[in-house]
Design a protein around this motif. Sequence first.
Motif, short mmCIF file in Angstrom:
data_model
loop_
_atom_site.label_atom_id
_atom_site.label_comp_id
_atom_site.label_asym_id
_atom_site.label_seq_id
_atom_site.Cartn_x
_atom_site.Cartn_y
_atom_site.Cartn_z
N THR A 157 2.11 0.28 2.90
CA THR A 157 1.01 1.05 2.31
C THR A 157 -0.26 0.22 2.11
O THR A 157 -1.27 0.74 1.66
CB THR A 157 1.42 1.67 0.95
OG1 THR A 157 1.81 0.63 0.06
CG2 THR A 157 2.55 2.67 1.13
N HIS A 197 0.27 0.99 -5.12
CA HIS A 197 0.15 1.32 -3.69
C HIS A 197 -1.30 1.71 -3.38
O HIS A 197 -1.87 1.24 -2.39
CB HIS A 197 1.07 2.49 -3.32
CG HIS A 197 2.51 2.12 -3.17
ND1 HIS A 197 2.97 1.27 -2.18
CD2 HIS A 197 3.61 2.49 -3.86
CE1 HIS A 197 4.28 1.15 -2.28
NE2 HIS A 197 4.68 1.88 -3.29
N ASN A 198 -1.90 2.56 -4.20
CA ASN A 198 -3.26 3.03 -3.93
C ASN A 198 -4.30 1.93 -4.07
O ASN A 198 -5.37 2.02 -3.48
CB ASN A 198 -3.59 4.24 -4.80
CG ASN A 198 -3.09 5.52 -4.17
OD1 ASN A 198 -3.11 5.67 -2.95
ND2 ASN A 198 -2.63 6.44 -4.99
N VAL A 200 -2.25 7.25 -1.11
CA VAL A 200 -0.92 7.84 -1.04
C VAL A 200 -0.81 8.87 -2.15
O VAL A 200 -1.51 8.80 -3.16
CB VAL A 200 0.20 6.78 -1.16
CG1 VAL A 200 0.11 5.77 -0.03
CG2 VAL A 200 0.19 6.10 -2.52
N LYS A 201 0.09 9.82 -1.95
CA LYS A 201 0.31 10.88 -2.93
C LYS A 201 1.81 10.94 -3.23
O LYS A 201 2.62 10.97 -2.29
CB LYS A 201 -0.17 12.21 -2.34
CG LYS A 201 0.03 13.40 -3.23
CD LYS A 201 -0.45 14.66 -2.53
CE LYS A 201 0.16 15.89 -3.17
NZ LYS A 201 0.11 17.05 -2.29
N LEU A 202 2.17 10.96 -4.49
CA LEU A 202 3.57 11.07 -4.88
C LEU A 202 4.07 12.47 -4.58
O LEU A 202 3.50 13.45 -5.06
CB LEU A 202 3.74 10.75 -6.37
CG LEU A 202 5.16 10.83 -6.92
CD1 LEU A 202 6.03 9.72 -6.30
CD2 LEU A 202 5.14 10.71 -8.44
N TYR A 213 11.45 6.99 -5.01
CA TYR A 213 10.31 7.90 -4.89
C TYR A 213 9.88 8.02 -3.42
O TYR A 213 10.19 7.17 -2.60
CB TYR A 213 9.13 7.42 -5.75
CG TYR A 213 8.59 6.06 -5.35
CD1 TYR A 213 7.54 5.95 -4.45
CD2 TYR A 213 9.16 4.89 -5.84
CE1 TYR A 213 7.05 4.71 -4.06
CE2 TYR A 213 8.67 3.65 -5.47
CZ TYR A 213 7.62 3.57 -4.57
OH TYR A 213 7.15 2.34 -4.18
N LEU A 269 6.42 8.90 -1.04
CA LEU A 269 4.97 9.06 -0.97
C LEU A 269 4.58 9.71 0.35
O LEU A 269 5.20 9.45 1.38
CB LEU A 269 4.28 7.69 -1.03
CG LEU A 269 4.56 6.81 -2.22
CD1 LEU A 269 3.87 5.46 -2.03
CD2 LEU A 269 4.12 7.47 -3.51
N CYS A 303 1.61 9.42 2.81
CA CYS A 303 0.48 8.54 3.10
C CYS A 303 -0.65 9.33 3.74
O CYS A 303 -0.43 10.40 4.31
CB CYS A 303 0.92 7.41 4.03
SG CYS A 303 2.23 6.38 3.33
N VAL A 338 2.72 3.89 -8.00
CA VAL A 338 1.83 4.67 -7.13
C VAL A 338 0.42 4.09 -7.21
O VAL A 338 -0.26 3.93 -6.19
CB VAL A 338 1.85 6.17 -7.50
CG1 VAL A 338 0.80 6.95 -6.71
CG2 VAL A 338 3.24 6.75 -7.23
#
Length: 94
Positions: free
Chosen positions: A46, A37-38, A54-56, A13, A15, A17, A34
């Motif tokens: 991260t 990570h967030n 973070v955004k996928l 995947y 991300l 940031c 995800v």
Amino acid sequence: MGNHMTEQAYYFYVLLCADGTLYGGFTTHVAQRVATHNAGKGAKYTRVPSRRPVKLLYYETFSTKSEALKAEYHFKHQPRQAKIDFLRKQNIFF
């Protein structure tokens, strides 16, 4: 009961940031990873507060762990522009 096993999927995947950098990773559960990570409990990269949230952007499914890890390794060892070009080829613009 037979000897039927559930197929395990492996994912590479990418991300985006909060600081605009890209992060490539490997997991067996994308949404959960995800969220990790967030929550600041993911990879060291991260965990840096300025990189969250973070955004996928992208994920790809593989049938073997080895293939997914190879995709992650390849992505991580490219310059930023090559990473952006890879994402654009997947119709991902950010």
